[in-house]
Design a protein around this motif. Structure first.
Motif, PDB file in Angstrom:
ATOM      1  N   TYR A 184       7.557 -41.240  14.852  1.00  0.00           N
ATOM      2  CA  TYR A 184       8.219 -42.059  15.867  1.00  0.00           C
ATOM      3  C   TYR A 184       9.214 -41.225  16.670  1.00  0.00           C
ATOM      4  CZ  TYR A 184       6.309 -45.728  12.861  1.00  0.00           C
ATOM      5  OH  TYR A 184       5.469 -46.515  12.104  1.00  0.00           O
ATOM      6  N   ARG A 185       9.608 -41.798  17.825  1.00  0.00           N
ATOM      7  CA  ARG A 185      10.489 -41.051  18.728  1.00  0.00           C
ATOM      8  C   ARG A 185      11.417 -42.012  19.466  1.00  0.00           C
ATOM      9  NH1 ARG A 185       6.756 -37.795  22.106  1.00  0.00           N
ATOM     10  NH2 ARG A 185       6.046 -39.856  22.728  1.00  0.00           N
ATOM     11  N   ALA A 186      12.733 -41.653  19.458  1.00  0.00           N
ATOM     12  CA  ALA A 186      13.720 -42.368  20.266  1.00  0.00           C
ATOM     13  C   ALA A 186      14.315 -41.449  21.320  1.00  0.00           C
ATOM     14  CB  ALA A 186      14.836 -42.925  19.379  1.00  0.00           C
ATOM     15  N   ASN A 187      14.482 -40.160  20.983  1.00  0.00           N
ATOM     16  CA  ASN A 187      15.034 -39.189  21.918  1.00  0.00           C
ATOM     17  C   ASN A 187      13.998 -38.804  22.977  1.00  0.00           C
ATOM     18  OD1 ASN A 187      17.868 -38.014  20.954  1.00  0.00           O
ATOM     19  ND2 ASN A 187      16.666 -38.528  19.126  1.00  0.00           N
ATOM     20  N   ALA A 188      14.485 -38.286  24.083  1.00  0.00           N
ATOM     21  CA  ALA A 188      13.602 -37.856  25.185  1.00  0.00           C
ATOM     22  C   ALA A 188      13.078 -36.453  24.895  1.00  0.00           C
ATOM     23  CB  ALA A 188      14.352 -37.899  26.500  1.00  0.00           C
ATOM     24  N   ILE A 189      12.183 -36.361  23.905  1.00  0.00           N
ATOM     25  CA  ILE A 189      11.616 -35.087  23.463  1.00  0.00           C
ATOM     26  C   ILE A 189      10.101 -35.224  23.384  1.00  0.00           C
ATOM     27  CG2 ILE A 189      13.663 -34.310  22.201  1.00  0.00           C
ATOM     28  CD1 ILE A 189      12.346 -35.374  19.627  1.00  0.00           C
ATOM     29  N   GLU A 190       9.413 -34.105  23.239  1.00  0.00           N
ATOM     30  CA  GLU A 190       7.955 -34.123  23.136  1.00  0.00           C
ATOM     31  C   GLU A 190       7.487 -34.587  21.760  1.00  0.00           C
ATOM     32  OE1 GLU A 190       7.227 -30.277  26.100  1.00  0.00           O
ATOM     33  OE2 GLU A 190       6.427 -30.257  24.059  1.00  0.00           O
ATOM     34  N   ASN A 191       8.213 -34.181  20.738  1.00  0.00           N
ATOM     35  CA  ASN A 191       7.766 -34.401  19.374  1.00  0.00           C
ATOM     36  C   ASN A 191       8.520 -35.569  18.744  1.00  0.00           C
ATOM     37  OD1 ASN A 191       5.910 -33.769  17.432  1.00  0.00           O
ATOM     38  ND2 ASN A 191       6.823 -31.836  16.835  1.00  0.00           N
ATOM     39  N   PHE A 192       8.341 -35.769  17.450  1.00  0.00           N
ATOM     40  CA  PHE A 192       8.949 -36.922  16.787  1.00  0.00           C
ATOM     41  C   PHE A 192      10.325 -36.596  16.219  1.00  0.00           C
ATOM     42  CE2 PHE A 192       6.239 -34.748  13.689  1.00  0.00           C
ATOM     43  CZ  PHE A 192       7.015 -34.674  12.545  1.00  0.00           C
ATOM     44  N   ASP A 193      11.198 -37.605  16.196  1.00  0.00           N
ATOM     45  CA  ASP A 193      12.514 -37.460  15.581  1.00  0.00           C
ATOM     46  C   ASP A 193      12.644 -38.327  14.328  1.00  0.00           C
ATOM     47  OD1 ASP A 193      13.032 -40.087  16.561  1.00  0.00           O
ATOM     48  OD2 ASP A 193      13.928 -39.293  18.391  1.00  0.00           O
ATOM     49  N   THR A 194      11.575 -39.049  13.985  1.00  0.00           N
ATOM     50  CA  THR A 194      11.569 -39.935  12.820  1.00  0.00           C
ATOM     51  C   THR A 194      10.186 -39.874  12.180  1.00  0.00           C
ATOM     52  OG1 THR A 194      13.186 -41.417  13.854  1.00  0.00           O
ATOM     53  CG2 THR A 194      11.871 -42.321  12.039  1.00  0.00           C
ATOM     54  N   SER A 195      10.151 -39.753  10.866  1.00  0.00           N
ATOM     55  CA  SER A 195       8.848 -39.657  10.199  1.00  0.00           C
ATOM     56  C   SER A 195       8.882 -40.293   8.828  1.00  0.00           C
ATOM     57  CB  SER A 195       8.414 -38.190  10.075  1.00  0.00           C
ATOM     58  OG  SER A 195       9.338 -37.464   9.278  1.00  0.00           O
ATOM     59  N   ALA A 196       7.726 -40.796   8.429  1.00  0.00           N
ATOM     60  CA  ALA A 196       7.502 -41.280   7.069  1.00  0.00           C
ATOM     61  C   ALA A 196       6.134 -40.781   6.650  1.00  0.00           C
ATOM     62  CB  ALA A 196       7.573 -42.801   7.015  1.00  0.00           C
ATOM     63  N   MET A 197       6.054 -40.195   5.466  1.00  0.00           N
ATOM     64  CA  MET A 197       4.809 -39.564   5.022  1.00  0.00           C
ATOM     65  C   MET A 197       4.497 -39.943   3.588  1.00  0.00           C
ATOM     66  SD  MET A 197       5.427 -35.681   6.428  1.00  0.00           S
ATOM     67  CE  MET A 197       6.045 -35.391   8.097  1.00  0.00           C
ATOM     68  N   ARG A 198       3.196 -40.136   3.330  1.00  0.00           N
ATOM     69  CA  ARG A 198       2.703 -40.303   1.960  1.00  0.00           C
ATOM     70  C   ARG A 198       1.688 -39.202   1.707  1.00  0.00           C
ATOM     71  NH1 ARG A 198       1.128 -45.494   1.805  1.00  0.00           N
ATOM     72  NH2 ARG A 198       2.927 -46.194   0.584  1.00  0.00           N
ATOM     73  N   ILE A 199       1.921 -38.432   0.662  1.00  0.00           N
ATOM     74  CA  ILE A 199       1.095 -37.274   0.352  1.00  0.00           C
ATOM     75  C   ILE A 199       0.578 -37.396  -1.076  1.00  0.00           C
ATOM     76  CG2 ILE A 199       1.083 -34.751   0.135  1.00  0.00           C
ATOM     77  CD1 ILE A 199       3.667 -34.910   2.033  1.00  0.00           C
ATOM     78  N   SER A 200      -0.720 -37.198  -1.248  1.00  0.00           N
ATOM     79  CA  SER A 200      -1.272 -37.110  -2.603  1.00  0.00           C
ATOM     80  C   SER A 200      -1.498 -35.644  -2.937  1.00  0.00           C
ATOM     81  CB  SER A 200      -2.582 -37.892  -2.712  1.00  0.00           C
ATOM     82  OG  SER A 200      -3.561 -37.347  -1.849  1.00  0.00           O
ATOM     83  N   THR A 201      -1.343 -35.292  -4.205  1.00  0.00           N
ATOM     84  CA  THR A 201      -1.400 -33.896  -4.623  1.00  0.00           C
ATOM     85  C   THR A 201      -2.473 -33.680  -5.680  1.00  0.00           C
ATOM     86  OG1 THR A 201       0.197 -34.143  -6.437  1.00  0.00           O
ATOM     87  CG2 THR A 201       1.097 -33.756  -4.225  1.00  0.00           C
ATOM     88  N   ASP A 202      -2.777 -32.412  -5.921  1.00  0.00           N
ATOM     89  CA  ASP A 202      -3.868 -32.096  -6.854  1.00  0.00           C
ATOM     90  C   ASP A 202      -3.480 -32.272  -8.316  1.00  0.00           C
ATOM     91  OD1 ASP A 202      -2.305 -29.872  -7.349  1.00  0.00           O
ATOM     92  OD2 ASP A 202      -3.825 -28.397  -6.789  1.00  0.00           O
ATOM     93  N   ASN A 203      -2.231 -32.642  -8.592  1.00  0.00           N
ATOM     94  CA  ASN A 203      -1.866 -32.956  -9.975  1.00  0.00           C
ATOM     95  C   ASN A 203      -1.654 -34.458 -10.174  1.00  0.00           C
ATOM     96  OD1 ASN A 203       0.584 -33.432  -8.759  1.00  0.00           O
ATOM     97  ND2 ASN A 203       1.741 -31.900  -9.933  1.00  0.00           N
ATOM     98  N   GLY A 204      -2.089 -35.248  -9.193  1.00  0.00           N
ATOM     99  CA  GLY A 204      -2.042 -36.699  -9.334  1.00  0.00           C
ATOM    100  C   GLY A 204      -0.754 -37.356  -8.892  1.00  0.00           C
ATOM    101  N   ALA A 205       0.224 -36.584  -8.470  1.00  0.00           N
ATOM    102  CA  ALA A 205       1.502 -37.157  -8.057  1.00  0.00           C
ATOM    103  C   ALA A 205       1.445 -37.651  -6.616  1.00  0.00           C
ATOM    104  CB  ALA A 205       2.614 -36.121  -8.211  1.00  0.00           C
ATOM    105  N   GLU A 206       2.253 -38.646  -6.320  1.00  0.00           N
ATOM    106  CA  GLU A 206       2.439 -39.125  -4.955  1.00  0.00           C
ATOM    107  C   GLU A 206       3.789 -38.621  -4.451  1.00  0.00           C
ATOM    108  OE1 GLU A 206       1.810 -43.383  -2.964  1.00  0.00           O
ATOM    109  OE2 GLU A 206       3.672 -43.317  -4.136  1.00  0.00           O
ATOM    110  N   ILE A 207       3.801 -38.119  -3.213  1.00  0.00           N
ATOM    111  CA  ILE A 207       5.038 -37.667  -2.575  1.00  0.00           C
ATOM    112  C   ILE A 207       5.307 -38.546  -1.366  1.00  0.00           C
ATOM    113  CG2 ILE A 207       6.035 -35.798  -1.189  1.00  0.00           C
ATOM    114  CD1 ILE A 207       4.756 -33.806  -3.094  1.00  0.00           C
TER     115      ILE A 207
END
Length: 403
Positions: free
Chosen positions: A221-244
């Motif tokens: 997401y973005r609120a500032n007048a920029i090209e890229n994002f200033d807010t992020s939320a991520m869900r990552i799965s890993t090769d050892n079964g953990a969620e990040i």
């Protein structure tokens, strides 16, 4: 007598100031000296007068320095888009390299740096702060030893306001620079990058490894007048079964975090967590039998990475964060952009700009991000009207970012 170590610094403004300060203060007593520095705008260094007084040569490019000098160690503190190019150049001239985080903008650049390291037979270390911190290393050693048992979920929240001055730097918030080089500067790839990397790094099977991410779903997401994002939320799965889970924003009024909770089968690890006051500024594990282990206070500003790399040059010891341990972070950043290629603008009626210099923030965004952190959700999963879901992106054979 310790072997003298000569150091070249590329980028002496911004974060590079910290290396200049440390070497001027403690270099001589450790037989480490600055051979030269390069920066197209050296006046941005707070210690330029001291460098000049000591007769340390100042160049406007790395090429100019290497045309006249050699250095045992090159420290790269330049903007993201120069990390790969400058690291490869330094390695080709026989220097070991300590490159600031992130390793590079893209996974293909990171792999190019690994190839250059292998060809040069030199050390390449990436400056993710806590990878070198004794407190965080102590936690990682216990995880590797199985004392916390299997990881289940690791989550981190970092809400840090940033004003218009922060984004006034030429490359800040950019996807590409004027020459078309990938920058991908964002809240998750710069100011809070450490805390995403920390979760990947602490789950590595060895002290110098990170866990491998398999899939990512991101909301940008973005609120500032920029090209890229200033807010992020991520869900990552890993090769050892953990969620990040990783939540970060600059589009907030209130500074909160870094705060984390790492859940394992035998313990939960807290840092700055309001439900566990002993974790304020301390990393604390609470075991299933109610035993508490206080690992101590990690150092946000320490120069462990510099002196660890110096020791590695002298003694041949491995560095905690080689490029292979930094690459999973860039893999996640590249994957996040693929997950949500079109950044979502916050509704204009929720955006507030105030102060001098002005801070752009989103009404009640702190509450949304805290709710997501508490409930292990992405914003789109909470029913928030402005939220959009990203698509899952496989990272298991991801080898190139093309935007």
């Amino acid at each position: 007598m310790q072997n003298n170590i000569s150091v070249f610094l590329s980028g002496i403004g911004g974060y590079g100031n910290n290396y200049v300060k440390e070497l001027l203060k403690n270099g001589t007593q450790n037989s480490v000296y600055i051979e030269g520095v390069a920066d197209p705008h050296p006046e941005s260094c707070a210690y330029l007068g001291e460098l000049n007084a000591k007769g340390i040569p100042v160049y406007n490019s790395m090429e100019s320095f290497y045309a006249e000098h050699k250095a045992d160690l090159a420290i790269i503190s330049s903007p993201i888009q120069f990390h790969c190019e400058q690291t490869c150049l330094a390695l080709a001239h026989g220097s070991h390299v300590l490159c600031e985080k992130p390793i590079a903008a893209t996974v293909q650049e990171a792999r190019q740096m690994i190839e250059a390291r292998n060809k040069a037979k030199r050390i390449l270390a990436i400056g993710f702060q806590w990878a070198y911190d004794p407190v965080y290393q102590s936690l990682k050693k216990d995880i590797i030893a199985g004392r916390l048992e299997q990881p289940k979920r690791l989550k981190t929240l970092v809400l840090w306001p940033r004003d218009t001055d922060y984004y006034s730097r030429g490359w800040a918030g950019k996807r590409k620079d004027q020459k078309g080089r990938w920058v991908l500067d964002s809240v998750a790839n710069n100011a809070t990058a450490h805390y995403l990397h920390n979760m990947l790094f602490v789950l590595g099977k060895e002290l110098c490894q990170s866990v491998q991410p398999l899939e990512i779903t991101a909301e940008l997401y973005r609120a500032n007048a920029i090209e890229n994002f200033d807010t992020s939320a991520m869900r990552i799965s890993t090769d050892n079964g953990a969620e990040i889970l990783f939540y970060a924003s600059h589009a907030v009024k209130e500074s909160i975090g870094p705060m984390f909770c790492y859940e394992f089968e035998n313990a939960s690890v807290y840092y700055n967590h309001p439900s566990f006051p002993k974790s304020i500024d301390h990393i604390v594990a609470v075991f299933r039998n109610n035993r508490i282990k206080d690992y101590g206070r990690p150092d946000h500003h320490g120069m462990y990475k510099l002196w660890t790399v110096i020791d590695a040059i002298r003694n041949g010891t491995p560095v905690p964060c080689p490029p292979e341990a930094a690459l999973p972070h860039t893999l996640c950043i590249n994957g996040a952009h693929q997950s949500m290629p079109n950044i979502v603008n916050f509704p204009s009626e929720l955006i507030i700009k105030e102060g001098q210099p002005a801070i752009t923030h989103v009404k009640a965004l702190e509450n949304v991000m805290i709710q997501c952190f508490d409930e292990n959700k992405l914003p789109s999963e909470t029913g928030i009207p402005w939220a959009k879901s990203g698509k899952p992106v496989s990272l298991s054979s991801y080898d190139r970012f093309d935007g």
